[in-house]
Design an enzyme around this catalytic site. Structure first.
Site, PDB file in Angstrom:
ATOM      1  N   GLU A 134      84.179  21.406   4.839  1.00  0.00           N
ATOM      2  CA  GLU A 134      85.050  20.880   3.780  1.00  0.00           C
ATOM      3  C   GLU A 134      84.247  20.189   2.674  1.00  0.00           C
ATOM      4  O   GLU A 134      83.051  19.937   2.817  1.00  0.00           O
ATOM      5  CB  GLU A 134      86.052  19.900   4.384  1.00  0.00           C
ATOM      6  N   LYS A 136      89.333   9.287  12.514  1.00  0.00           N
ATOM      7  CA  LYS A 136      88.576   8.101  12.085  1.00  0.00           C
ATOM      8  C   LYS A 136      89.171   6.834  12.697  1.00  0.00           C
ATOM      9  O   LYS A 136      90.387   6.671  12.730  1.00  0.00           O
ATOM     10  CB  LYS A 136      88.582   8.007  10.563  1.00  0.00           C
TER      11      LYS A 136
END
Ligand code: PSU
EC number: 4.2.1.70
Length: 303
Positions: free
Chosen positions: A25, A159
């Site tokens: 990405e 995360k």
């Protein structure tokens, strides 16, 4: 009008030859890391993919063209560009249609990879349910994408700035297989372990590839999330990172940060608070994910 889909020469050759390809990405480049480490990391991650017998395809929208594989100059320019859009399912087509430039998040990269026939993708950490989502409703579009688009995403979990229990709950509701690699616990990005058990565990790239293939044969839509723990040598222990995250979250609230701004704000704040240690860990975990993704892609292409 056809879709302006541009495959780099390297990716085109790999498609023709049946060489395994790993999608990468670009939001991690534009919004996840500072320059010049962002560009250096992007190149290093591509090199890891090549060393492991696959071809990297970094994905971004440049001047209205959807690029699958960026050349050196494109990567360099993107890494230094200001005001680049952060694209997800909702705004990717609008960016392409209006000739814009944007970096692809996990959701947008999955969509682009699937369009190009790529089934494995490596990143750092997916987006998820933000803390306080019960009032803000801030849930990353990455989660729904995992339930719709058949791409295996290798990440170091979600995360740790997120609400990890709620993130796992939503993934379960959406029917997304969450597979921890080589351990029972769901990894927490900068740290190898959270106090949450991962719903599934696998210990080899072949098992992960077989699982994706079986889902396709069963007609089950969507991809799978491979939660690959950060290497031990690079991890930041949970006791050390937790207070830093708490401080960053409090600052984000005080500064009124919301929506797409939250994750980049927190990552930057944590970078400064840890004097760069969070970035070093982030770089190590992305490389580690690129290695596993390459092995999975190879296994899939041999199946
Ligand atoms: N992995 C990283 N750093 C990042 C990201 C992934 O190591 O910055 C990006 C991905 O593009 C992911 C996005 O889709 O963070 C999540 O953003 P949000 O929480 O706004 O959905």
């Amino acid at each position: 009008m056809t879709l302006p889909l541009h495959l780099s020469d390297e990716v085109k050759a790999a498609c023709d030859a049946g060489t395994p390809i790993v999608a990468l990405e670009s939001t991690i480049i534009t919004h996840g890391m500072p320059f010049p480490q962002n560009v250096e990391t992007a190149r290093a991650v591509e090199a890891v993919v090549r060393t492991n017998g696959a071809v990297p395809a970094t994905i971004a929208v440049l001047d209205g063209n959807l690029h699958i594989g960026l050349n050196d100059a494109q990567l360099d320019a993107l890494g230094q560009a200001k005001g680049v859009a952060k694209l997800s399912r909702a705004d990717m087509a609008a960016c392409i249609a209006t000739g814009g430039t944007g970096a692809t998040t996990v959701a947008a990269t999955m969509i682009a990879a699937h369009l190009a026939g790529i089934s494995v993708f490596a990143t750092g950490g997916i987006g998820g349910v933000h803390r306080g989502a019960e009032t803000s409703f801030d849930i990353s579009a990455d989660l729904r994408e995992l339930s719709k688009t058949p791409v295996t995403v290798v990440a170091a979990g979600a995360k740790a700035i997120l609400d990890l229990p709620k993130t796992l709950e939503v993934l379960e509701t959406l029917g997304v297989p969450v597979i921890a690699y080589g351990q029972d616990s769901f990894p927490a990005f900068w740290s190898r372990n959270s106090d949450l058990a991962a719903p599934l565990r696998m210990d080899s790239p072949d098992q992960i590839a077989a699982s994706a293939i079986t889902r396709a044969r069963m007609g089950l839509e969507g991809g799978q999330l491979i939660a690959n723990p950060i290497p031990e040598s690079a991890e930041i222990p949970r006791e050390a990172i937790t207070p830093v995250i708490e401080e960053a979250l409090a600052a984000a609230e005080a500064d009124g940060i919301s929506a797409k701004g939250v994750t980049p704000y927190l990552l930057d704040r944590i970078f400064h608070a840890t004097e760069g240690a969070s970035l070093a860990a982030n770089i190590a975990l992305v490389k580690n994910n690129a290695q596993l993704a390459s092995q999975i892609a190879r296994s899939m292409s041999e199946a």
